[in-house]
Structures are given as structure tokens and as C-alpha cells.
Scaffold this motif. Sequence first.
Motif, short mmCIF file in Angstrom:
data_model
loop_
_atom_site.label_atom_id
_atom_site.label_comp_id
_atom_site.label_asym_id
_atom_site.label_seq_id
_atom_site.Cartn_x
_atom_site.Cartn_y
_atom_site.Cartn_z
N ASP A 247 4.58 -20.11 42.31
CA ASP A 247 4.57 -18.83 43.01
C ASP A 247 5.07 -17.71 42.11
OD1 ASP A 247 3.72 -19.72 45.65
OD2 ASP A 247 5.63 -20.78 45.71
N ALA A 248 5.92 -18.05 41.15
CA ALA A 248 6.45 -17.06 40.22
C ALA A 248 6.91 -17.77 38.95
CB ALA A 248 7.60 -16.28 40.83
N LEU A 249 6.96 -17.01 37.86
CA LEU A 249 7.41 -17.52 36.57
C LEU A 249 8.77 -16.92 36.24
CD1 LEU A 249 4.09 -17.03 34.53
CD2 LEU A 249 4.71 -18.92 36.05
N ILE A 250 9.67 -17.75 35.73
CA ILE A 250 10.97 -17.28 35.27
C ILE A 250 10.94 -17.38 33.75
CG2 ILE A 250 13.46 -17.51 35.43
CD1 ILE A 250 12.13 -16.95 38.12
N LEU A 251 10.83 -16.25 33.09
CA LEU A 251 10.72 -16.20 31.64
C LEU A 251 12.11 -16.03 31.05
CD1 LEU A 251 8.73 -16.17 29.25
CD2 LEU A 251 8.64 -13.68 29.48
N ILE A 252 12.57 -17.06 30.33
CA ILE A 252 13.95 -17.08 29.85
C ILE A 252 13.98 -16.76 28.36
CG2 ILE A 252 16.03 -18.48 29.62
CD1 ILE A 252 15.05 -20.13 32.01
N GLY A 253 14.59 -15.63 28.03
CA GLY A 253 14.65 -15.19 26.64
C GLY A 253 13.71 -14.03 26.39
N ALA A 254 13.69 -13.57 25.13
CA ALA A 254 12.89 -12.39 24.78
C ALA A 254 11.82 -12.69 23.75
CB ALA A 254 13.80 -11.28 24.27
N GLY A 255 11.49 -13.98 23.56
CA GLY A 255 10.51 -14.35 22.55
C GLY A 255 9.10 -13.86 22.87
N ALA A 256 8.35 -13.52 21.82
CA ALA A 256 6.99 -12.99 21.99
C ALA A 256 6.03 -14.04 22.54
CB ALA A 256 6.47 -12.46 20.66
N THR A 257 6.24 -15.32 22.18
CA THR A 257 5.32 -16.38 22.63
C THR A 257 5.28 -16.46 24.14
OG1 THR A 257 5.77 -17.66 20.62
CG2 THR A 257 4.81 -18.84 22.48
N GLY A 258 6.46 -16.51 24.76
CA GLY A 258 6.52 -16.58 26.21
C GLY A 258 6.04 -15.32 26.88
N ARG A 259 6.33 -14.16 26.30
CA ARG A 259 5.88 -12.90 26.88
C ARG A 259 4.36 -12.81 26.92
NH1 ARG A 259 9.66 -10.32 23.53
NH2 ARG A 259 7.95 -9.30 22.41
N MET A 260 3.72 -13.26 25.84
CA MET A 260 2.26 -13.25 25.79
C MET A 260 1.67 -14.19 26.83
SD MET A 260 1.65 -13.15 21.66
CE MET A 260 -0.12 -13.44 21.86
N LEU A 261 2.29 -15.35 26.98
CA LEU A 261 1.81 -16.33 27.96
C LEU A 261 1.93 -15.75 29.37
CD1 LEU A 261 2.70 -20.12 27.94
CD2 LEU A 261 2.57 -18.83 30.06
N ALA A 262 3.11 -15.21 29.68
CA ALA A 262 3.35 -14.66 31.03
C ALA A 262 2.42 -13.50 31.33
CB ALA A 262 4.80 -14.24 31.16
N ALA A 263 2.15 -12.67 30.31
CA ALA A 263 1.30 -11.50 30.51
C ALA A 263 -0.14 -11.88 30.85
CB ALA A 263 1.32 -10.62 29.27
N SER A 264 -0.54 -13.09 30.45
CA SER A 264 -1.92 -13.54 30.70
C SER A 264 -2.09 -14.17 32.07
CB SER A 264 -2.35 -14.53 29.62
OG SER A 264 -1.60 -15.74 29.72
N CYS A 265 -0.99 -14.30 32.82
CA CYS A 265 -1.03 -14.97 34.13
C CYS A 265 -0.91 -13.96 35.26
CB CYS A 265 0.11 -15.99 34.24
SG CYS A 265 0.13 -17.21 32.92
N ALA A 266 -1.69 -14.15 36.27
CA ALA A 266 -1.63 -13.26 37.44
C ALA A 266 -0.57 -13.75 38.42
CB ALA A 266 -2.99 -13.18 38.12
N LYS A 267 0.66 -13.82 37.94
CA LYS A 267 1.79 -14.29 38.76
C LYS A 267 2.96 -13.34 38.58
CE LYS A 267 0.04 -18.30 40.18
NZ LYS A 267 0.03 -18.82 41.54
N PRO A 268 3.81 -13.22 39.60
CA PRO A 268 5.05 -12.46 39.40
C PRO A 268 5.89 -13.09 38.30
CG PRO A 268 4.67 -12.92 41.73
CD PRO A 268 3.69 -13.74 40.97
#
Length: 329
Positions: free
Chosen positions: A185-206
Motif C-alpha cells: 500500500d505504501a513504500l517506506i524509503l529508508i535513507g537518502a541513497g539515489a538507488t532507492g529514490r529512483m526505484l521509488a520514483a518509478s512506482c505509483a505508490k505513496p
Amino acid sequence: MRAPQFWRTDGVASRLLSPFGFLYGALARGRLARETPRAALPTIVIGGLTAGGDGKTPLVIALAQMLAAQGERPALLTRGYGKRGGRCEPFAVSSGDVAAEVGDEAVLLSRHALAIVGADRAASAALARELDATLLILDDGFHSRRLSPDLSLLAIDSDYGAGNGCCLPAGPLRAPLDAQIAAADALILIGAGATGRMLAASCAKPVFQARIVPEPQSAKALAGSRIIGFAGIGRTEKFFKSLAETGAEVAATRAFPDHHRYGECDLTELTALARWHDATLVTTEKDAVRLPPAFPAETMPISLTFAEPEALTAMLDAALSRARLSRAS
């Protein structure tokens, strides 16, 4: 286990193991899609994108604290990974329990809320209700799908992301990436790394941004001191980085596999290392519960903080309201 380096890249080892990863992924996708029973209490399910180190346990604790502050009585359900003994499950963890008997995560969780150990999640949920819990938080219940979730949260390490994007054993994913994102239902992105930010940005999830921070007083006490960090957690490098950020002089580090059981040889080696470097041993809370009480090591507690706690609180409130309304009808 310790995550192999090839889980980060698309190398020869990953390609050789890809048929097994495909099979594992197909089975995991099926588990995520299956129908499961609903517990009598509202159910929040936590998962980690990969096989350890994403930050599930700090996330469970942070959510339990947030909900307790709102007057809830959360019960934290766990399988008790690494426990020994033949205790009848499910059971509530008590203050006298030790990691060898109930699991290290269970001991850690029990310091923050009611923690119940049991492989049968439905039975654990029933016990939680008997013990007057008002809701359930399933530690690592995302992929097993034993209970139907009212809210599913997926923890992602922003530095690691999805690794090489392959399923176990070819990569670190516990299920295909698309299936995990779809089930959350939602993603909890832990940290400020670019890899995770790019992944989260590609998903249509909060997406809710969070970070791991050392406990201020412990961090202040370490500043300027000479230390040796050791840990047996999913991604030890994150802990060692946190130690360095306190301002301590990290003379050496020692990494062990996740949930490692420290034996006499390990303790002797660590003690000798500390003497050689004239340094203080420092470890995690999760490791500390697996050590003998008299072992001379300091602990650096950490916690998870959210960039926008009000938004997360609003989502939790809405999910719990829907869950209770559906059960009342």
C-alpha cells in the motif's frame, strides 16, 4: 547468512543461478497473490524488499511507538527467528526471556510493545486479542501472507534498492519486484541513497521518507573515543557508517552473518582485538541480546525517524478506521 557481493550486480554468478531465481520468484509471486484469512484485529503487515537489512525491525518499533502514542495497544507478531527450545507456541515474550529461547528480534520488539512469537499467525493473532491488544503489526509478514493485511508497508534501503533485481538465490529479492510493489500500500524509503529514490520514483505508490539515527546520548558518549564496531545484522556496513558519523575513531570493524550466535572463539577474538587497538567494543542492540550479559561491549541504539510523520499518521488512522468499520459491518 551474509549477502554475497554478486547480489548487487548482474554478474556471472547471478546469471548461473537465474533459473533457480526464476523458480523462487514464481513461487513467491503465488504466495503474494493467495487469499488469506482476516484476523479479528486490524492488521498492519511489514515487509522488506530484500533478504535482510532493509530496516524492518526499526520500522516495526517506530510504528508501534507512534500508535501507542495515539492510545493504541499494538501486538507485534514475529516468528522468533533463531530461537531454540520447545516452548508451546504462540507465547508472549516476557522480560526474563533471552534471545536463544525466543529469538533476538523478539526480545528487541518486546522492549517496545507486546511481542508474540509463533509460526501460526492466526493463533498468534488470537492470543493478542486475548491479551487486550487493539491491533496487530506483523514483523516480516508481507511475503508469507498468512493473514490478510489491512495495510501493507514495504521497507526499502535507499542505498541498496533492489540489488541486481533478481530473486533468491540469484539476487536479494524475496519476490519479483513488480509483485512486491503491487502488494504494498505504501513504500517506506529508508535513507537518502539515489538507488532507492529512483526505484521509488518509478512506482505509483505513496512513499514515506525515513532515516536511521543513533540515540543522541549514546552517540554523544562515543564522540572522540577509540572504538571497534562489530555486528551480525543484515547490512553491517550501515551500522559501521553510523558509528563513524558519531565522531568516534573507528579503529577496526568486524562483520558477522545476520543473527550470528556468538561463541567463545568469537568473544575471545573480539576481546583480543579490543586490547590490541586499545579500543572499546561497540555493537547493535540486536547483537547485544545475543551476547553474555557480562561481555564488555557498549551498545549504540538506533531509531527510525520519518520526514513527514503527520502524513504517515494520517494514513495509519485512515487504514485503522476502514479496518474497524469493515469488521463492525
